[in-house]
Scaffold this active site. Structure first.
Site, PDB file in Angstrom:
ATOM      1  N   SER A 166       0.844  -1.199   0.000  1.00 32.87           N
ATOM      2  CA  SER A 166       0.000   0.000   0.000  1.00 32.87           C
ATOM      3  C   SER A 166       0.878   1.248   0.000  1.00 32.87           C
ATOM      4  O   SER A 166       1.564   1.506  -0.980  1.00 32.87           O
ATOM      5  CB  SER A 166      -0.971  -0.057   1.179  1.00 32.87           C
ATOM      6  N   HIS A 226      -4.119  -1.801  -4.253  1.00 37.16           N
ATOM      7  CA  HIS A 226      -5.541  -2.113  -4.006  1.00 37.16           C
ATOM      8  C   HIS A 226      -6.397  -1.843  -5.244  1.00 37.16           C
ATOM      9  O   HIS A 226      -7.541  -1.395  -5.139  1.00 37.16           O
ATOM     10  CB  HIS A 226      -6.070  -1.283  -2.832  1.00 37.16           C
TER      11      HIS A 226
END
Length: 235
Positions: free
Chosen positions: A127, A162
């Protein structure tokens, strides 16, 4: 930058109920050591204690673990960032990309990490820990998703973690690359990771079937096009 970077769109111990992760196994294997030294850098989460404990539990018994806390969190306290030069793997956690980059620069981490990578340290992250290595990225550091043109530039181009797992990630990233708000780059789904050597993509891996990653580039007409990157399913 010369060296190895592993960019996780999602997965790893951060998204595992029991800490087990085939992507993390691959990261350890890429170190080339039987029992590598692995330092977790949780800056993006504010050095959240629970996150650090999850890391230690996930790697206990198969790596020599340490935590670099720039917030001086107990029980780790402050460590000299030069510690990163002694690691086989540096693993960066998720959270706020903007806060991570600002604090790292104040503590001199970009130069230290670049030197470590050149010496053979594997740089990995999920991330925000994916975003940081690139020139630019898609981030929710300001609340709503927004483009950020302020990365370390260890890997050329932009990043979007994501990609398929969170609402609006794909739509917004395609729009920003198409408009030029972000340069062309790489998007990775949950439980997928991309491996770069000296800034060049050399492999793509996933720890679940059906996961995807893409090279995303502007098409010259204000839109963007995706080219799927083949992923090697780990087992």
């Amino acid at each position: 930058m010369r060296g190895t970077v592993i960019a996780l769109g999602g997965g790893g111990f951060s998204m595992s109920d029991d800490g087990a992760s085939l992507i993390d196994d691959e990261i350890l294997a890429l170190s080339g050591k039987e029992r590598p030294s692995v330092c977790f850098v949780p800056t993006a989460s504010g050095d959240a204690e629970g996150y650090c404990r999850r890391f230690e539990d996930a790697f206990r018994g198969r790596a020599e673990t340490s935590v670099l806390s720039l917030f001086c969190r107990e029980p780790w306290g402050y460590s000299d960032p030069q510690l990163l030069l002694e690691q086989d793997v540096v693993y960066v956690g998720g959270g706020s990309t903007v806060n991570l980059l600002e604090l790292w620069r104040r503590h001199g981490l970009p130069e230290i990490l670049e030197h470590a990578a050149e010496q053979g340290t594997v740089l990995a992250g999920i991330s925000a820990g994916m975003n940081c290595w690139f020139d630019s990225s898609s981030t929710d550091s300001f609340g709503p998703l927004a483009p950020l043109n302020d990365g370390l530039g260890f890997v050329p181009g932009s990043a979007c973690p994501h990609y398929l797992g969170e609402a609006l990630r794909r739509e917004r990233y395609l729009g920003w690359v198409g408009s030029g708000a972000l340069g062309g780059g790489y998007a990775a789904d949950e439980y997928a990771a991309l491996i770069f050597k000296d800034g060049v993509l050399v492999d793509g891996i996933s720890e679940q079937p059906g996961r995807q990653a893409f090279r995303v580039e502007p098409d010259g007409s204000g839109s963007a096009v995706e080219r799927e990157i083949p992923l090697r399913l780990l087992s």
